[in-house]
Design an enzyme around this catalytic site. Sequence first.
Site, mmCIF file in Angstrom:
data_model
loop_
_atom_site.group_PDB
_atom_site.id
_atom_site.type_symbol
_atom_site.label_atom_id
_atom_site.label_comp_id
_atom_site.label_asym_id
_atom_site.label_seq_id
_atom_site.Cartn_x
_atom_site.Cartn_y
_atom_site.Cartn_z
ATOM 1 N N ARG A 101 0.844 -1.201 0.000
ATOM 2 C CA ARG A 101 0.000 0.000 0.000
ATOM 3 C C ARG A 101 0.877 1.247 0.000
ATOM 4 O O ARG A 101 1.569 1.525 0.976
ATOM 5 C CB ARG A 101 -0.933 0.011 1.215
ATOM 6 C CG ARG A 101 -1.856 1.235 1.237
ATOM 7 C CD ARG A 101 -3.003 1.087 2.216
ATOM 8 N NE ARG A 101 -2.594 1.154 3.605
ATOM 9 C CZ ARG A 101 -3.441 1.146 4.643
ATOM 10 N NH1 ARG A 101 -4.743 1.057 4.411
ATOM 11 N NH2 ARG A 101 -3.003 1.197 5.877
ATOM 12 N N ASP A 141 -3.605 3.200 14.194
ATOM 13 C CA ASP A 141 -2.881 3.766 13.076
ATOM 14 C C ASP A 141 -3.474 5.130 12.781
ATOM 15 O O ASP A 141 -4.315 5.643 13.532
ATOM 16 C CB ASP A 141 -2.885 2.832 11.866
ATOM 17 C CG ASP A 141 -4.273 2.659 11.247
ATOM 18 O OD1 ASP A 141 -5.231 3.321 11.684
ATOM 19 O OD2 ASP A 141 -4.393 1.838 10.308
#
Length: 535
Positions: A169, A449
């Site tokens: 990603r 996150d």
Amino acid sequence: MTIAENAAPVRGLVVTGPEGPRYDEVLTTPALEFLAALHRQFDVQRLDLLSERFARQARFDRGELPDFRPETKAIRQADWVVAEMPAEIADRRVELAGPVDRLTLVRGLNSGARTFMADFEDSLAPTFANLIEGQLNLRDRWLGTLTATDPATGTAIALSATPAVLMTRPRGLHLPEAHIVVDGEEMSGALVDFGLAVFHGAARAVAAGSRPYFYLPKLESHLEARWWNQVFTFAEDALALPRGTIRATVHIETLPAAFEMDEIIYELRDHMAGLNCGRWDYIFSLLKTFRSTPAYLLPDRSQVDMGDAFLKAYSDLLIKTCHRRGTFAIGGMSAFIPDGADPVLKDRAMAEIKADKEREAKAGHDGTWVIHPALIPVAREAFDRFMPGPNQLGVRRDDVAPTQDDLLEVHDGIRTPGGFRDNVRTSVTYLEGWLSGRGAVPIDHIVEDASLAEISRAQVWQQLRFRASLADGRRATPQFLDQCLKEEMTKVEEEIGADAYRAGRFPEAVALFRSLSVAETLEPFMTLAAYRMIA
């Protein structure tokens, strides 16, 4: 010495990041020439797309609501399917995600998950060292030299004979890379991460019987998907790869994108691998989209669950859309960290995760995400029980037809002083970790996150903006914010110790969080505001 002083020159390109061991294996002259070509071909379009984001947000601020686009109705109504799914990802029942440090990458690939998503985005603080060392680790995976050292025993951990399928990603379109400048302009973080990964890994992945797989974050429209499709095509031509070699799974994690799922798949139909319910960023996106609308104040974060209101509607629509088009619908992240020290908490959390994964499997998802290897068996068991085949492409979900109202329905619930405090603590603690180089920070048994922390930060801003009433009758005010900051940071200092607190970057994190919380406008991304503090 900088890389730029030690590498063969590339016209118009300067690397200002510090030198490190083996960096020259990634920042080769051909790789840098490829990055420069990507920048010159695609950066003007990227900036135009970001400008359109701001223009659309201005319309939302004036009261416009997201809706299905009338000009693309024909795409939604037509019968078409994407290119055939690669056989090696036909079964994606459990996907593990994590940052790209060497130990996490080896453990992730050896975890028993079907795929491992190596993350340069929300779980990585984008210091130059983190980024380049992550690219080295990806390169070593395809060279067959990837090992890591077990910190408990000091022994080397080798890659297993049957590692998980590797997906990568890159950063979102909004984030720059300050250390690589082309023609006087900072490069896009997305193009740097994608470019280096595909340049060094694509041919080697194909030779090993795999292919380059990517996850695309933060897309807000099918025009952004079109941009990525053009990037993929350019890379395939430049690297002599057959068309469709690169495959991408797109996170549907912004509210505008939920109304363009068909169109996003259509634009990427030759490179498609699925859509994913990016649940945490999706909640953040609703807060951001309706930052000026008090009717969209949400209850405490813990009360906003996937089985209800706008989250359920978008999950159902994602499954229906993907399966109609012949591609995979991947469920959302479970971010819990199993804690053996508190068996009661662990049992309760594992039961909640089990129920969540069963819900996803029964709804028709083809797989799901977890953040910790210990959660893989729980997720796998749920999908093994309700998904006996490799996927559920045959589950069409013709029983659902979410409307605009369904996709904008807000959860019932309350806003509590405790929820406000939790948001304050989470935001500051995460920011401190991010500024210190850690993009995934364990806080109260959750791996936070950037997406989770953004929910907390946005909720604090929105509640302050509208002086929201809390469950005990108090209102969210700057004075209450300052009280919470003082008291919560005192608790953090007591928990980690005064020396560790002083050695950290808590004062900077507190100052940044407070300035973002009381600002006149909700900043689109706190990591964008914080980036200059680490770059």
